[in-house]
Design an enzyme around this catalytic site. Sequence first.
Site, PDB file in Angstrom:
ATOM      1  N   ASP A 184      41.514  47.834  37.703  1.00  0.00           N
ATOM      2  CA  ASP A 184      41.660  47.703  36.251  1.00  0.00           C
ATOM      3  C   ASP A 184      41.755  46.221  35.918  1.00  0.00           C
ATOM      4  O   ASP A 184      42.750  45.570  36.239  1.00  0.00           O
ATOM      5  CB  ASP A 184      42.917  48.459  35.810  1.00  0.00           C
ATOM      6  N   VAL A 185      40.712  45.677  35.285  1.00  0.00           N
ATOM      7  CA  VAL A 185      40.701  44.259  34.914  1.00  0.00           C
ATOM      8  C   VAL A 185      40.539  44.142  33.406  1.00  0.00           C
ATOM      9  O   VAL A 185      39.562  44.628  32.828  1.00  0.00           O
ATOM     10  CB  VAL A 185      39.591  43.479  35.645  1.00  0.00           C
ATOM     11  N   GLU A 186      41.496  43.505  32.777  1.00  0.00           N
ATOM     12  CA  GLU A 186      41.480  43.278  31.332  1.00  0.00           C
ATOM     13  C   GLU A 186      42.413  42.122  31.021  1.00  0.00           C
ATOM     14  O   GLU A 186      43.321  41.811  31.784  1.00  0.00           O
ATOM     15  CB  GLU A 186      41.903  44.542  30.589  1.00  0.00           C
ATOM     16  N   TRP A 187      42.191  41.461  29.893  1.00  0.00           N
ATOM     17  CA  TRP A 187      43.118  40.430  29.458  1.00  0.00           C
ATOM     18  C   TRP A 187      44.396  41.087  28.964  1.00  0.00           C
ATOM     19  O   TRP A 187      44.355  42.119  28.293  1.00  0.00           O
ATOM     20  CB  TRP A 187      42.521  39.594  28.337  1.00  0.00           C
ATOM     21  N   TYR A 222      37.330  49.336  36.101  1.00  0.00           N
ATOM     22  CA  TYR A 222      37.691  49.669  34.718  1.00  0.00           C
ATOM     23  C   TYR A 222      37.808  48.363  33.943  1.00  0.00           C
ATOM     24  O   TYR A 222      38.422  47.391  34.413  1.00  0.00           O
ATOM     25  CB  TYR A 222      39.027  50.398  34.644  1.00  0.00           C
TER      26      TYR A 222
END
Length: 266
Positions: free
Chosen positions: A142-145, A183
């Site tokens: 899961d990679v997101e800012w 993701y």
Amino acid sequence: MRRLLLALLPLVTLLSACTSTDYDLVQTASIPPRFHDKDPQDFGDRTPQHHSIHGIDVSKWQGDIDWAAVKQSGVSFAFIKATEGKDVVDTRFSEYWPKARAAGIAYAPYHFYYFCSTADEQADWFIRNVPRSAVHLPPVLDVEWNGESKTCRYRPSPLTVQSEMKRFMDRLEAYYGKRPIIYTSVDFHRDNLVGQFNEHHFWVRSVAKHPVEIYKDRRWAFWQYTSTGQIPGISGNTDINVFAGSEKNWRKWVKAVSEPKQVAGN
């Protein structure tokens, strides 16, 4: 590695032959929603209700879950939060995944990436806390800012992001024998991932528009279309997702990726 590549062929074939726009050819006026949604969006002719395979993603915030009721409601898969950064384990993970398995729901653990720790520190932490038996479907990165983080709002360059992601996913693939799913959210994908990691399956968040409208040239395998879904067996809001392919595609893919593979240490 040859066995792993052969196992991935069913979904590669699926995604080559059946893009996310194939469903737009079907008339949607008579398709009812599968689940209640507190804040439903109008996706027009590109409604996620075209898709026959629906699933959820959960973490400790879902609290007590009646997994038998979740299965009976029509949920086919569950992405379950396992770890975050280099030192956080979701307190419900060790409970959720065995209960999902017992209910007959396909399941996979996910890791929330923390850009103030190294890829190796986080891979070590995930491997330490996620047994191979908890990885039915491929693990998820899961990679997101995370602009609301109290401890780390660092935003590395795209090249740094990509190299860290690759290192982390290579470690997991070597250990579990399954290529991780990615993701991501709209802004993170735009800033870092356009044209990257095309050999990986993507799970994309898009709760207002169909993914084809906002993810540039991205072929996706899973689409998170709401965060306000209502699932029998779960109190409160739950994220709901769909799989890109047909029910037949789904069965073939799950069978392929859930078979034991030759991995490091075996």
